[in-house]
Design a protein around this motif. Structure first.
Motif, PDB file in Angstrom:
ATOM      1  N   GLY A 105       0.794  -1.228   0.000  1.00  0.00           N
ATOM      2  CA  GLY A 105       0.000   0.000   0.000  1.00  0.00           C
ATOM      3  C   GLY A 105       0.823   1.273   0.000  1.00  0.00           C
ATOM      4  N   LEU A 106       2.106   1.170  -0.341  1.00  0.00           N
ATOM      5  CA  LEU A 106       2.994   2.328  -0.373  1.00  0.00           C
ATOM      6  C   LEU A 106       3.367   2.628  -1.821  1.00  0.00           C
ATOM      7  CD1 LEU A 106       5.297   1.132   2.524  1.00  0.00           C
ATOM      8  CD2 LEU A 106       3.730   3.081   2.668  1.00  0.00           C
ATOM      9  N   HIS A 107       3.673   3.901  -2.098  1.00  0.00           N
ATOM     10  CA  HIS A 107       3.987   4.306  -3.466  1.00  0.00           C
ATOM     11  C   HIS A 107       5.322   5.045  -3.478  1.00  0.00           C
ATOM     12  CE1 HIS A 107      -0.076   3.248  -4.885  1.00  0.00           C
ATOM     13  NE2 HIS A 107      -0.420   3.591  -3.654  1.00  0.00           N
ATOM     14  N   LEU A 108       6.307   4.472  -4.168  1.00  0.00           N
ATOM     15  CA  LEU A 108       7.633   5.069  -4.283  1.00  0.00           C
ATOM     16  C   LEU A 108       7.653   5.985  -5.502  1.00  0.00           C
ATOM     17  CD1 LEU A 108      10.648   5.127  -3.360  1.00  0.00           C
ATOM     18  CD2 LEU A 108      11.030   3.233  -4.961  1.00  0.00           C
ATOM     19  N   LEU A 109       7.941   7.264  -5.278  1.00  0.00           N
ATOM     20  CA  LEU A 109       7.941   8.240  -6.361  1.00  0.00           C
ATOM     21  C   LEU A 109       9.243   8.182  -7.149  1.00  0.00           C
ATOM     22  CD1 LEU A 109       6.315  11.324  -4.573  1.00  0.00           C
ATOM     23  CD2 LEU A 109       5.206   9.448  -5.802  1.00  0.00           C
ATOM     24  N   ASP A 110       9.154   8.469  -8.459  1.00  0.00           N
ATOM     25  CA  ASP A 110      10.318   8.399  -9.339  1.00  0.00           C
ATOM     26  C   ASP A 110      11.185   9.649  -9.207  1.00  0.00           C
ATOM     27  OD1 ASP A 110       9.684   5.928 -10.450  1.00  0.00           O
ATOM     28  OD2 ASP A 110       8.314   6.829 -11.905  1.00  0.00           O
ATOM     29  N   ALA A 111      12.500   9.456  -9.159  1.00  0.00           N
ATOM     30  CA  ALA A 111      13.431  10.578  -9.109  1.00  0.00           C
ATOM     31  C   ALA A 111      14.849  10.103  -9.313  1.00  0.00           C
ATOM     32  CB  ALA A 111      13.328  11.308  -7.773  1.00  0.00           C
ATOM     33  N   SER A 112      15.677  11.020  -9.831  1.00  0.00           N
ATOM     34  CA  SER A 112      17.120  10.871  -9.738  1.00  0.00           C
ATOM     35  C   SER A 112      17.568  11.809  -8.627  1.00  0.00           C
ATOM     36  CB  SER A 112      17.797  11.261 -11.053  1.00  0.00           C
ATOM     37  OG  SER A 112      17.435  10.359 -12.087  1.00  0.00           O
ATOM     38  N   VAL A 113      18.430  11.333  -7.749  1.00  0.00           N
ATOM     39  CA  VAL A 113      18.812  12.111  -6.568  1.00  0.00           C
ATOM     40  C   VAL A 113      20.331  12.262  -6.505  1.00  0.00           C
ATOM     41  CG1 VAL A 113      18.683  12.285  -4.053  1.00  0.00           C
ATOM     42  CG2 VAL A 113      16.837  11.155  -5.316  1.00  0.00           C
TER      43      VAL A 113
ATOM     44  N   ILE B 203       8.276   8.158  -0.324  1.00  0.00           N
ATOM     45  CA  ILE B 203       7.217   7.155  -0.267  1.00  0.00           C
ATOM     46  C   ILE B 203       5.932   7.802   0.222  1.00  0.00           C
ATOM     47  CG2 ILE B 203       6.504   4.986   0.797  1.00  0.00           C
ATOM     48  CD1 ILE B 203       9.488   4.300   1.112  1.00  0.00           C
ATOM     49  N   VAL B 204       4.839   7.527  -0.469  1.00  0.00           N
ATOM     50  CA  VAL B 204       3.535   8.102  -0.127  1.00  0.00           C
ATOM     51  C   VAL B 204       2.579   6.981   0.264  1.00  0.00           C
ATOM     52  CG1 VAL B 204       1.601   9.521  -0.933  1.00  0.00           C
ATOM     53  CG2 VAL B 204       3.917  10.005  -1.744  1.00  0.00           C
ATOM     54  N   TYR B 205       1.768   7.244   1.294  1.00  0.00           N
ATOM     55  CA  TYR B 205       0.808   6.251   1.796  1.00  0.00           C
ATOM     56  C   TYR B 205      -0.544   6.930   2.004  1.00  0.00           C
ATOM     57  CZ  TYR B 205      -1.448   3.151   5.238  1.00  0.00           C
ATOM     58  OH  TYR B 205      -2.324   2.352   5.921  1.00  0.00           O
TER      59      TYR B 205
ATOM     60  N   ASP C  80      -6.147  10.203   4.109  1.00  0.00           N
ATOM     61  CA  ASP C  80      -5.156  11.276   3.985  1.00  0.00           C
ATOM     62  C   ASP C  80      -3.853  10.714   3.423  1.00  0.00           C
ATOM     63  OD1 ASP C  80      -6.922  13.076   5.078  1.00  0.00           O
ATOM     64  OD2 ASP C  80      -6.101  12.913   7.114  1.00  0.00           O
ATOM     65  N   LEU C  81      -3.081  11.580   2.773  1.00  0.00           N
ATOM     66  CA  LEU C  81      -1.778  11.183   2.252  1.00  0.00           C
ATOM     67  C   LEU C  81      -0.689  11.538   3.260  1.00  0.00           C
ATOM     68  CD1 LEU C  81      -2.030  12.284  -1.504  1.00  0.00           C
ATOM     69  CD2 LEU C  81      -2.424  10.014  -0.523  1.00  0.00           C
ATOM     70  N   VAL C  82       0.133  10.558   3.588  1.00  0.00           N
ATOM     71  CA  VAL C  82       1.297  10.764   4.451  1.00  0.00           C
ATOM     72  C   VAL C  82       2.526  10.426   3.617  1.00  0.00           C
ATOM     73  CG1 VAL C  82       2.386  10.205   6.660  1.00  0.00           C
ATOM     74  CG2 VAL C  82      -0.085   9.930   6.388  1.00  0.00           C
ATOM     75  N   ARG C  83       3.583  11.218   3.723  1.00  0.00           N
ATOM     76  CA  ARG C  83       4.757  10.983   2.889  1.00  0.00           C
ATOM     77  C   ARG C  83       6.043  11.087   3.686  1.00  0.00           C
ATOM     78  NH1 ARG C  83       6.967  16.093   0.815  1.00  0.00           N
ATOM     79  NH2 ARG C  83       5.823  17.799   1.781  1.00  0.00           N
ATOM     80  N   THR C  84       7.039  10.366   3.210  1.00  0.00           N
ATOM     81  CA  THR C  84       8.379  10.551   3.761  1.00  0.00           C
ATOM     82  C   THR C  84       8.994  11.773   3.088  1.00  0.00           C
ATOM     83  OG1 THR C  84       9.420   9.138   2.090  1.00  0.00           O
ATOM     84  CG2 THR C  84       8.687   8.075   4.126  1.00  0.00           C
ATOM     85  N   PHE C  85       9.917  12.406   3.799  1.00  0.00           N
ATOM     86  CA  PHE C  85      10.519  13.632   3.284  1.00  0.00           C
ATOM     87  C   PHE C  85      11.898  13.784   3.904  1.00  0.00           C
ATOM     88  CE2 PHE C  85      11.345  18.228   3.678  1.00  0.00           C
ATOM     89  CZ  PHE C  85      11.181  18.639   2.365  1.00  0.00           C
TER      90      PHE C  85
ATOM     91  N   MET D   4       1.201   5.163   9.016  1.00  0.00           N
ATOM     92  CA  MET D   4       2.314   5.144   8.066  1.00  0.00           C
ATOM     93  C   MET D   4       3.515   4.383   8.638  1.00  0.00           C
ATOM     94  SD  MET D   4       3.832   5.995   5.240  1.00  0.00           S
ATOM     95  CE  MET D   4       4.886   7.086   4.270  1.00  0.00           C
ATOM     96  N   ILE D   5       3.781   4.551   9.929  1.00  0.00           N
ATOM     97  CA  ILE D   5       4.906   3.851  10.556  1.00  0.00           C
ATOM     98  C   ILE D   5       4.694   2.334  10.487  1.00  0.00           C
ATOM     99  CG2 ILE D   5       6.017   3.386  12.793  1.00  0.00           C
ATOM    100  CD1 ILE D   5       5.757   6.407  13.368  1.00  0.00           C
ATOM    101  N   TYR D   6       3.461   1.889  10.732  1.00  0.00           N
ATOM    102  CA  TYR D   6       3.186   0.452  10.632  1.00  0.00           C
ATOM    103  C   TYR D   6       3.286  -0.033   9.181  1.00  0.00           C
ATOM    104  CZ  TYR D   6       1.769   0.007  15.524  1.00  0.00           C
ATOM    105  OH  TYR D   6       1.771  -0.033  16.896  1.00  0.00           O
ATOM    106  N   ALA D   7       2.890   0.810   8.222  1.00  0.00           N
ATOM    107  CA  ALA D   7       3.006   0.432   6.806  1.00  0.00           C
ATOM    108  C   ALA D   7       4.476   0.330   6.402  1.00  0.00           C
ATOM    109  CB  ALA D   7       2.273   1.446   5.929  1.00  0.00           C
ATOM    110  N   LEU D   8       5.295   1.292   6.840  1.00  0.00           N
ATOM    111  CA  LEU D   8       6.728   1.262   6.524  1.00  0.00           C
ATOM    112  C   LEU D   8       7.400   0.047   7.162  1.00  0.00           C
ATOM    113  CD1 LEU D   8       7.745   5.029   6.924  1.00  0.00           C
ATOM    114  CD2 LEU D   8       7.738   3.694   4.804  1.00  0.00           C
TER     115      LEU D   8
END
Length: 459
Positions: free
Chosen positions: A133-141, A250-252, A259-264, A383-387
């Protein structure tokens, strides 16, 4: 003191505007007005020994000065349109990506060579996230690290200083339109005039930017505010993600509220730090490229974005009130063990001391449930439990949560495709525009405006 171009703010937007103007039109007379100090004088007094928490320096050296609020960040340049702002809505998706790639090359040419470019392309982690149920966003970092980021900024300043008039400790108070351009009046009463004016006041300049828009009748619309916590845990828990991706956005979507919760702002082997925005102490994170400066912990933010509908418009005021409550209860930042939070008890100095996760920031043990609204806190816990499904150990009792972390965004300024306001010759770039929220997007916006001015300025 008359100039061809006045730039307000020496953050990434202002720096890259000046850089590109110097490259394309070196004959132009350019001044940069900055409220903070030169890079070498930016020193936070917190040493963890004599001074353990924020003492309210004015200006705050973490937030202000050459390099802007990102100078002591961990120097992550995300090349993507999926997060970091909506610059692409003004200038086009490919143009935005091309400008971010151009900024990356400049950084490499000024001390960033040898740093690693990470990518989410073709990673098995994306599938693992989707299965939970998590979504990893595309990026070059591109990760410079706080130490290499400092070197890059130092080299850029040395390249610019002899041809650009930098005025430090010179906060702008007012921007006025004149017959042939713009007048900037500083807090000390100095007056600077320029045919063109670029405002790049950063996220910490959001309140001031609102007054400028009001005075000059520039249309704006309400933006969001991001509220959450900074998570700190042993680096080994996230190592399989950070070793491959470095930063994983990662967005959940929560089951309870949708609601949307995201890592940052993920900081592998980094440290949690204070930051002071308009007198409010919040929390952030740094990390270093140099192994000698790395810690045994990884930290990242978990944020929930709040948008407001009529009649309420003061999203930043809402975020500030929550941060002030944290400051009231904890004298600054509060830290709580995840196990204490879910058991409904406050963390104490003894519980923090006995934790298997050693905190990297001296914060006040307390109870975040007394500060953060229930809906937001419920989402963070979900979100913590999903991660924990993709990084087992995230939901351990000894995972530390620091609060609050608040990302303030300026009200979005009405701008055209050249990032120009309704007043010809007045441009707004970077995070104070409300359309960029990252180092890469802010830098790219500076290059974009500089190229437009270089093409249109009289020769």
């Amino acid at each position: 003191m008359k100039y061809d171009v006045l730039i307000i703010g020496a953050g990434p937007g202002g720096i890259f505007s000046a850089y590109e103007l110097l490259k394309l039109r070196s004959e132009l007379k350019v001044a940069v007005l900055e409220s903070g100090n030169p890079l070498h004088k930016r020193k936070c007094p917190i040493d963890g020994k004599k001074i353990k928490s924020c003492i309210g320096c004015k200006p705050c050296s973490i937030m202000n000065g050459f390099g802007g609020a990102g100078a002591f960040s961990d120097g992550k340049y995300n090349i993507t349109n999926q997060f970091g702002g909506t610059l692409y809505e003004h200038i086009g998706k490919q143009e935005a990506l091309d400008l971010m790639a151009y900024v990356d090359r400049i950084n490499l040419d000024h001390g960033g060579e040898g740093t690693k470019l990470y990518s989410t392309a073709n990673t098995a982690i994306k599938k693992q996230c989707l299965q939970n149920g998590l979504h990893l966003l595309d990026a070059s970092v591109r990760h410079l690290g706080t130490d290499i980021n400092y070197v890059v900024l130092e080299n850029l300043y040395n390249k610019l200083k002899d041809q650009v008039d930098f005025r430090f400790n010179t906060p702008a108070a007012k921007v006025e339109k004149t017959e042939d351009g713009y007048r900037v009046i500083t807090e000390s009463g100095e007056v600077f005039e320029g045919e063109k004016c670029i405002i790049s006041a950063g996220r910490s300049g959001s309140k001031w930017m609102e007054t400028v828009c009001k005075d000059l009748q520039i249309p704006t619309k309400s933006n969001r505010v991001d509220i959450g916590v900074r998570v700190e845990l042993p680096a080994a828990v996230f190592s399989h993600l950070t070793d491959e991706l470095y930063e994983s956005k990662i967005v959940y979507r929560t089951e309870k509220y949708g609601d949307l919760v995201r890592t940052f702002c993920m900081n592998p082997k980094g440290a949690v730090v204070n930051e002071n925005t308009n007198g409010i102490v919040t929390v952030n994170g740094h990390s270093y490229e140099d192994p000698a400066k790395q810690t045994n912990n990884t930290n990242f933010a978990l944020l929930v974005a709040k948008h407001f509908s009529e009649p309420f418009k003061d999203s930043n005021g809402y975020g500030e009130s929550i941060a002030r409550l944290s400051n009231m209860l904890g004298g600054g930042v509060i830290v709580q063990r995840f196990g204490d939070l879910i058991r409904g008890r406050r963390s104490t100095p003894d519980r923090i001391r006995e934790s298997f996760t050693t905190p990297t920031l001296a914060a006040t043990p307390g109870d975040l449930s007394l500060v953060i609204p229930k809906r937001i806190l419920d989402g963070i816990i979900e979100m913590i439990y999903a991660l924990d499904q993709v990084a087992p150990g995230t939901a351990n009792d000894d995972t530390l949560l620091y609060g609050v972390e608040v990302k303030f965004y300026n009200m979005e300024v009405s701008l055209d495709e050249n990032l120009q306001t309704l007043h010809p010759g007045l441009f707004v770039i970077g995070d104070c525009s409300g359309i960029t929220h990252s180092l890469s997007h802010a830098s790219a916006s500076g290059v974009h405006v500089a190229r437009y001015l270089a093409q249109t300025a009289e020769k």
